[in-house]
Enzyme design. Structure first.
Site, PDB file in Angstrom:
ATOM      1  N   HIS A  34       0.856  -1.189   0.000  1.00 37.49           N
ATOM      2  CA  HIS A  34       0.000   0.000   0.000  1.00 37.49           C
ATOM      3  C   HIS A  34       0.896   1.244   0.000  1.00 37.49           C
ATOM      4  O   HIS A  34       2.134   1.118  -0.052  1.00 37.49           O
ATOM      5  CB  HIS A  34      -0.944  -0.018   1.204  1.00 37.49           C
ATOM      6  CG  HIS A  34      -0.234  -0.320   2.505  1.00 37.49           C
ATOM      7  ND1 HIS A  34       0.643   0.554   3.086  1.00 37.49           N
ATOM      8  CD2 HIS A  34      -0.245  -1.418   3.297  1.00 37.49           C
ATOM      9  CE1 HIS A  34       1.118   0.039   4.204  1.00 37.49           C
ATOM     10  NE2 HIS A  34       0.613  -1.170   4.352  1.00 37.49           N
ATOM     11  N   HIS A  37       4.087   1.290   2.162  1.00 37.32           N
ATOM     12  CA  HIS A  37       5.274   0.662   1.555  1.00 37.32           C
ATOM     13  C   HIS A  37       5.820   1.565   0.446  1.00 37.32           C
ATOM     14  O   HIS A  37       7.028   1.721   0.302  1.00 37.32           O
ATOM     15  CB  HIS A  37       4.913  -0.695   0.938  1.00 37.32           C
ATOM     16  CG  HIS A  37       4.386  -1.698   1.911  1.00 37.32           C
ATOM     17  ND1 HIS A  37       3.065  -2.072   1.944  1.00 37.32           N
ATOM     18  CD2 HIS A  37       5.012  -2.414   2.867  1.00 37.32           C
ATOM     19  CE1 HIS A  37       2.898  -2.984   2.882  1.00 37.32           C
ATOM     20  NE2 HIS A  37       4.050  -3.208   3.469  1.00 37.32           N
ATOM     21  N   LYS A 149       5.364   2.670  11.801  1.00 39.17           N
ATOM     22  CA  LYS A 149       4.149   2.046  12.335  1.00 39.17           C
ATOM     23  C   LYS A 149       4.517   0.827  13.173  1.00 39.17           C
ATOM     24  O   LYS A 149       3.933   0.571  14.211  1.00 39.17           O
ATOM     25  CB  LYS A 149       3.182   1.636  11.215  1.00 39.17           C
ATOM     26  CG  LYS A 149       1.875   1.071  11.817  1.00 39.17           C
ATOM     27  CD  LYS A 149       0.809   0.921  10.781  1.00 39.17           C
ATOM     28  CE  LYS A 149       0.908  -0.367  10.057  1.00 39.17           C
ATOM     29  NZ  LYS A 149       0.524  -1.547  10.872  1.00 39.17           N
ATOM     30  N   ASP A 150       5.513   0.068  12.694  1.00 38.75           N
ATOM     31  CA  ASP A 150       6.021  -1.073  13.463  1.00 38.75           C
ATOM     32  C   ASP A 150       7.182  -0.570  14.324  1.00 38.75           C
ATOM     33  O   ASP A 150       8.346  -0.916  14.107  1.00 38.75           O
ATOM     34  CB  ASP A 150       6.491  -2.178  12.517  1.00 38.75           C
ATOM     35  CG  ASP A 150       5.337  -2.741  11.707  1.00 38.75           C
ATOM     36  OD1 ASP A 150       4.455  -3.369  12.310  1.00 38.75           O
ATOM     37  OD2 ASP A 150       5.296  -2.526  10.487  1.00 38.75           O
ATOM     38  N   LYS A 184      -2.219   2.972   7.527  1.00 38.75           N
ATOM     39  CA  LYS A 184      -2.284   1.995   6.427  1.00 38.75           C
ATOM     40  C   LYS A 184      -1.645   0.695   6.880  1.00 38.75           C
ATOM     41  O   LYS A 184      -0.591   0.695   7.518  1.00 38.75           O
ATOM     42  CB  LYS A 184      -1.558   2.537   5.203  1.00 38.75           C
ATOM     43  CG  LYS A 184      -2.234   3.767   4.659  1.00 38.75           C
ATOM     44  CD  LYS A 184      -2.207   3.810   3.161  1.00 38.75           C
ATOM     45  CE  LYS A 184      -2.844   5.100   2.701  1.00 38.75           C
ATOM     46  NZ  LYS A 184      -3.770   4.929   1.611  1.00 38.75           N
ATOM     47  N   SER A 185      -2.290  -0.410   6.531  1.00 40.19           N
ATOM     48  CA  SER A 185      -1.783  -1.733   6.897  1.00 40.19           C
ATOM     49  C   SER A 185      -2.374  -2.749   5.931  1.00 40.19           C
ATOM     50  O   SER A 185      -3.535  -2.624   5.530  1.00 40.19           O
ATOM     51  CB  SER A 185      -2.245  -2.082   8.322  1.00 40.19           C
ATOM     52  OG  SER A 185      -2.111  -3.470   8.555  1.00 40.19           O
TER      53      SER A 185
HETATM   54  O1  PAF Z   1       7.294  -5.420   8.532  1.00 37.92           O
HETATM   55  C1  PAF Z   1       7.194  -6.420   7.795  1.00 37.92           C
HETATM   56  O2  PAF Z   1       6.489  -6.424   6.787  1.00 37.92           O
HETATM   57  C2  PAF Z   1       7.970  -7.676   8.150  1.00 37.92           C
HETATM   58  O3  PAF Z   1       8.018  -7.860   9.531  1.00 37.92           O
HETATM   59  C3  PAF Z   1       9.392  -7.709   7.552  1.00 37.92           C
HETATM   60  C4  PAF Z   1      10.264  -6.594   8.102  1.00 37.92           C
HETATM   61  C5  PAF Z   1       9.299  -7.596   6.035  1.00 37.92           C
HETATM   62  C6  PAF Z   1      10.072  -9.040   7.887  1.00 37.92           C
HETATM   63  O4  PAF Z   1       9.379 -10.121   7.369  1.00 37.92           O
END
Ligand code: PAF
Length: 279
Positions: A34, A37, A149-150, A184-185
């Site tokens: 999305h 990314h 977000k992460d 967004k996710s």
């Molecule tokens: O954030 C993510 O989409 C995943 O945890 C990652 C960093 C691609 C590892 O699989």
């Protein structure tokens, strides 16, 4: 844009780029891309000569009761988005290309992975670190791009890079939101229309908490209580956690004295969503 599926092909591509004096950026993803990314890819394209995007739904970061099989996949859509964003290579390996069946070596992040998401997903960050470490060794990027977000994942990866001397600079990029605020996710696709509406309680409580902190409230319990009360008004929401931690160490803090991460995971129906802010 090239689509490569083997480690050997990626190594050859990167070797050639390096011989031409080019810098390499990596954006690790699990696909179903999305605009969040897209923003990482655009940043890499801006900052590096060549951008490699990995698309790999990594089995080792999902527990058996989680959504590995259901995780959305759409390579055609992803390739289109990545072409528009200017990526040079997609690395899309099979699991058998990434993992030897008799592999015995993994990366286990310690204390940073025990709090927040690590409490309810105890194997998750070990799987993330192992696959990201492998991607760093395969692609050998100069820079790698991850979303804020992460936030816990970003902190853990930064620490892993420092602790294990990976020669890569980690670049954290801002959360990208829908117009109504929802972060967004790829997992937003699981939400039915009622749940999609209910999911706004996350970003609304982020906004509320941020405003309180910016207005000078230093006691994190006061802020967290207000955020939790807001989420609890939503009948479809079930809180996994809403916490305040030191943004580097991921340890709980009760008073804002330095960079503080307010992070949450909330189930909307069966879908577990995360959101956060840093003050
Ligand atoms: O954030 C993510 O989409 C995943 O945890 C990652 C960093 C691609 C590892 O699989």
């Amino acid at each position: 844009m090239k689509i490569l599926t083997t480690v050997k092909e990626v190594r050859e591509y990167v070797k050639e780029a390096r011989m031409q004096g080019k810098t390499v950026g990596l954006v690790p993803t699990m696909g179903y891309l999305h605009e969040g990314h897209g923003s990482l890819v655009k940043k890499s394209v801006e900052e590096c000569d060549v951008t490699v995007v990995s698309i790999f739904v990594n089995p080792t970061q999902f527990a058996p009761n989680e959504d590995f099989d259901a995780y959305p996949r759409d390579l055609e859509h992803d390739v289109k988005l990545l072409t528009e964003c200017g990526a040079d290579v997609v690395f899309h390996p099979e699991a058998s290309e990434m993992y030897f069946p008799d592999a015995t070596t993994t990366i286990v992040p310690d204390v940073l992975s025990k709090n927040l998401c690590g409490k309810s997903r105890p194997i998750h960050f070990g799987g993330v670190c192992t696959v990201v470490g492998k991607l760093f060794n395969i692609v050998t990027p100069d820079k790698a791009f991850f979303g804020q977000k992460d936030a816990q994942q970003l902190a853990i990866i930064k620490r892993m890079v420092r602790d294990l001397n990976f020669g890569v600079e980690i670049v954290g990029c801002p959360i990208i939101r829908e117009e109504d605020g929802l972060a967004k996710s790829s997992r937003n696709t699981y939400l039915n229309p009622d749940e999609r509406q209910a999911a706004l309680c996350l970003s609304q409580s982020v906004k509320l908490g941020k405003e309180m902190a910016q207005a000078g409230e230093k006691n994190t319990k006061v802020i967290l209580d207000a955020m939790i009360a807001h989420i609890e008004k939503e009948p479809l929401a079930k809180i996994d956690y809403v916490q305040s931690v030191d943004a580097i160490t991921m340890q709980d803090v009760e008073e804002i004295t330095g960079e503080t991460l307010f992070a949450m995971a909330v189930y909307i129906g069966k879908t577990r969503l995360i959101d956060n802010f840093i003050v």
